[in-house]
Scaffold this active site. Structure first.
Site, PDB file in Angstrom:
ATOM      1  N   TRP A 137      -2.709   5.272   1.715  1.00  0.00           N
ATOM      2  CA  TRP A 137      -2.724   5.840   3.061  1.00  0.00           C
ATOM      3  C   TRP A 137      -2.087   7.223   3.025  1.00  0.00           C
ATOM      4  O   TRP A 137      -1.075   7.428   2.360  1.00  0.00           O
ATOM      5  CB  TRP A 137      -1.943   4.967   4.018  1.00  0.00           C
ATOM      6  CG  TRP A 137      -2.512   3.601   4.263  1.00  0.00           C
ATOM      7  CD1 TRP A 137      -3.416   2.922   3.498  1.00  0.00           C
ATOM      8  CD2 TRP A 137      -2.192   2.744   5.337  1.00  0.00           C
ATOM      9  NE1 TRP A 137      -3.674   1.699   4.034  1.00  0.00           N
ATOM     10  CE2 TRP A 137      -2.921   1.558   5.177  1.00  0.00           C
ATOM     11  CE3 TRP A 137      -1.346   2.846   6.423  1.00  0.00           C
ATOM     12  CZ2 TRP A 137      -2.847   0.497   6.065  1.00  0.00           C
ATOM     13  CZ3 TRP A 137      -1.268   1.791   7.310  1.00  0.00           C
ATOM     14  CH2 TRP A 137      -2.020   0.629   7.137  1.00  0.00           C
ATOM     15  N   ASN A 168      -6.632   1.832  -1.083  1.00  0.00           N
ATOM     16  CA  ASN A 168      -5.340   1.239  -0.733  1.00  0.00           C
ATOM     17  C   ASN A 168      -4.240   2.278  -0.545  1.00  0.00           C
ATOM     18  O   ASN A 168      -3.075   1.928  -0.372  1.00  0.00           O
ATOM     19  CB  ASN A 168      -4.908   0.239  -1.811  1.00  0.00           C
ATOM     20  CG  ASN A 168      -5.809  -0.967  -1.849  1.00  0.00           C
ATOM     21  OD1 ASN A 168      -6.305  -1.411  -0.823  1.00  0.00           O
ATOM     22  ND2 ASN A 168      -6.040  -1.493  -3.023  1.00  0.00           N
ATOM     23  N   MET A 205       0.831  -1.183   0.000  1.00  0.00           N
ATOM     24  CA  MET A 205       0.000   0.000   0.000  1.00  0.00           C
ATOM     25  C   MET A 205       0.872   1.241   0.000  1.00  0.00           C
ATOM     26  O   MET A 205       1.755   1.360   0.836  1.00  0.00           O
ATOM     27  CB  MET A 205      -0.885   0.032   1.237  1.00  0.00           C
ATOM     28  CG  MET A 205      -2.014  -0.931   1.205  1.00  0.00           C
ATOM     29  SD  MET A 205      -3.101  -0.637   2.601  1.00  0.00           S
ATOM     30  CE  MET A 205      -3.709  -2.280   2.770  1.00  0.00           C
ATOM     31  N   PRO A 206       0.607   2.187  -0.882  1.00  0.00           N
ATOM     32  CA  PRO A 206       1.347   3.443  -0.864  1.00  0.00           C
ATOM     33  C   PRO A 206       1.027   4.237   0.401  1.00  0.00           C
ATOM     34  O   PRO A 206      -0.104   4.226   0.892  1.00  0.00           O
ATOM     35  CB  PRO A 206       0.824   4.190  -2.088  1.00  0.00           C
ATOM     36  CG  PRO A 206       0.189   3.147  -2.941  1.00  0.00           C
ATOM     37  CD  PRO A 206      -0.296   2.087  -2.017  1.00  0.00           C
ATOM     38  N   PHE A 207       2.025   4.904   0.925  1.00  0.00           N
ATOM     39  CA  PHE A 207       1.874   5.725   2.114  1.00  0.00           C
ATOM     40  C   PHE A 207       2.433   7.104   1.804  1.00  0.00           C
ATOM     41  O   PHE A 207       3.610   7.241   1.476  1.00  0.00           O
ATOM     42  CB  PHE A 207       2.629   5.101   3.284  1.00  0.00           C
ATOM     43  CG  PHE A 207       2.529   5.883   4.568  1.00  0.00           C
ATOM     44  CD1 PHE A 207       1.432   5.740   5.385  1.00  0.00           C
ATOM     45  CD2 PHE A 207       3.537   6.750   4.932  1.00  0.00           C
ATOM     46  CE1 PHE A 207       1.341   6.459   6.576  1.00  0.00           C
ATOM     47  CE2 PHE A 207       3.457   7.479   6.113  1.00  0.00           C
ATOM     48  CZ  PHE A 207       2.358   7.327   6.933  1.00  0.00           C
TER      49      PHE A 207
END
Length: 67
Positions: A40, A38, A1-3
């Site tokens: 964050w 997906n 998941m990209p943050f």
């Protein structure tokens, strides 16, 4: 998941922070194709007394600008 981690000076409203989160999520999803749910995003607000550039805090810069 990209943050995505945003660090900014404190002082923005909850509505502004929500808009930042929405816009960053939408842009990342559009560019990468990752589903928005997906992605964050965290916003860290830092007091102006704790952030500086050139050895001068932003609180001091703001105070000097008002003189």
């Amino acid at each position: 998941m990209p943050f995505i981690n945003v660090k900014q000076l404190s002082g923005r409203t909850d509505e502004q922070n929500a808009a930042i989160t929405r816009e960053l999520t939408a842009a990342y999803a559009r560019i990468t194709g990752v589903a928005a749910e997906n992605i964050w995003v965290a916003i860290e607000e830092i007091p102006a007394t704790h952030w500086s550039s050139g050895g001068v805090t932003f609180a001091a810069k703001r105070a000097a600008a008002q003189e």
